[in-house]
Design an enzyme around this catalytic site. Structure first.
Site: not given
Length: 265
Positions: A132, A77, A222, A128
Site C-alpha cells: 500500500h 480493497d 474495504h 492493490h
C-alpha cells in the site's frame, strides 16, 4: 490613518488565511477520494468501442449483458482479512460476484486460502499492490516491486496473474501508467465510496453507497473494517430492489476488455 491601515492589513490576512484553508481542505479531499487528473475511461465507452472489434478481441459477457442491464461492480480493497470469510458467505448467499483488490503483505501472504476461495467462487482477484505504498511518491524500481510481488503471489495461488490493479488512494500518473502497461495491468478507480475508513456505522455505510450509486457504478469498500461487511447485505438488497445487477469489473466492461496501462472509472 494607522488604525485603518492595520484593519486593512488584518482583513487581508484573514482573507489569505481563509483562502489557504480552502486550498488545504481541497487538497485533503483530493487525497481522501484519490481522484486523479489523468484521463479515465468509463465502462460504457469500453463497451461502445468494442462494438466494432473482432470477436477474438472481445471479453466474455458472463451471465449478463451490461449494454442492456443496469450493472454495477462491487469492489473491495486491502483484504483479505479476518472479516472476509463472512463477506464471501454473504456474496455466495446473495449470488453476487465481486472484485477484490487484494494487498500482498499481511493479507494475501497471510490468508492464501481465502484468495483461492475468491477465485473458486467466481470473484475477480486483482491487485492493490504489495504494501500500500503510494506509487506516485516512491522510486520507479520500488513501484515495480510493489506491483510485481502481488502478481507473483496471486499467480502461485490461483494459476493466473491479475490483470487489474487499483493504486493506493487512487493516486496514479504517467509513470505508473507506463509501468502498469509493462506488467499487463489496467488501473481501476471508483465512482462510489462510502469512506468506510472513517466510520464503523454500517447503516451509514449502506446509505452512502446506495445514495451515490448509478448505472455502471464502481463501488469502493474495504473488507478490513468491522463496519463494512455488516453493511453489504443491505447494500445488495437495496440496489437489487432498484433494478441493479451486480457484476465483476471485467463483466462491466464486456464485450470490451480492460487495456493494460489505461485507467478506468
Amino acid at each position: 490613518m494607522p488604525p485603518t491601515i492595520n484593519k486593512t492589513k488584518s482583513r487581508t490576512a484573514r482573507v489569505r488565511t481563509a483562502a489557504l484553508a480552502l486550498a488545504t481542505a481541497a487538497a485533503a479531499s483530493l487525497a481522501l477520494t484519490g481522484c486523479t487528473q489523468l484521463d479515465t475511461t468509463s465502462p460504457s465507452t469500453v463497451r461502445k468501442d468494442a462494438a466494432d472489434a473482432k470477436p477474438k478481441d472481445q471479453g466474455k459477457f458472463g451471465t449478463v449483458d451490461c449494454r442492456k442491464a443496469k450493472c454495477v461492480a462491487l469492489t473491495f480493497d486491502a483484504g483479505p482479512s479476518e472479516n472476509t470469510p463472512r463477506l464471501l458467505k454473504i456474496l455466495k448467499e446473495k449470488k453476487v460476484p465481486a472484485t477484490f483488490f487484494t494487498l500482498g503483505k499481511n493479507h494475501v501472504a497471510k490468508y492464501p486460502e481465502l484468495v483461492k476461495q475468491m477465485d473458486r467462487e467466481g470473484h475477480e482477484v486483482a491487485s492493490h499492490t504489495w504494501s500500500h505504498k503510494i506509487l506516485t511518491k516512491i522510486k520507479p524500481e520500488e513501484a515495480r516491486k510493489e506491483l510485481e510481488r502481488p502478481n507473483e503471489a496471486i499467480e502461485k495461488l490461483i494459476g493466473k496473474k491479475p490483470t487489474l490493479m487499483r493504486p493506493p488512494q487512487g493516486r496514479t500518473n504517467d509513470d505508473v501508467n507506463k509501468l502498469s502497461k509493462e506488467l499487463g495491468l489496467a488501473e481501476v478507480l471508483w465512482t462510489v465510496t462510502a469512506k468506510d475508513y472513517t466510520t464503523n456505522d454500517s447503516k451509514l455505510i449502506q446509505k452512502r453507497v446506495v445514495d451515490q450509486t448509478k448505472r455502471d457504478g464502481i463501488i469502493l469498500l474495504h473488507d478490513i473494517y468491522k463496519g463494512t461487511v455488516p453493511a453489504v447485505p443491505g447494500v445488495i438488497d437495496e440496489l437489487k430492489a432498484r433494478g441493479y445487477v451486480f457484476v465483476t469489473v471485467p463483466q462491466l466492461l464486456a464485450p470490451g476488455k480492460a487495456e493494460a496501462g489505461k485507467v478506468y472509472r
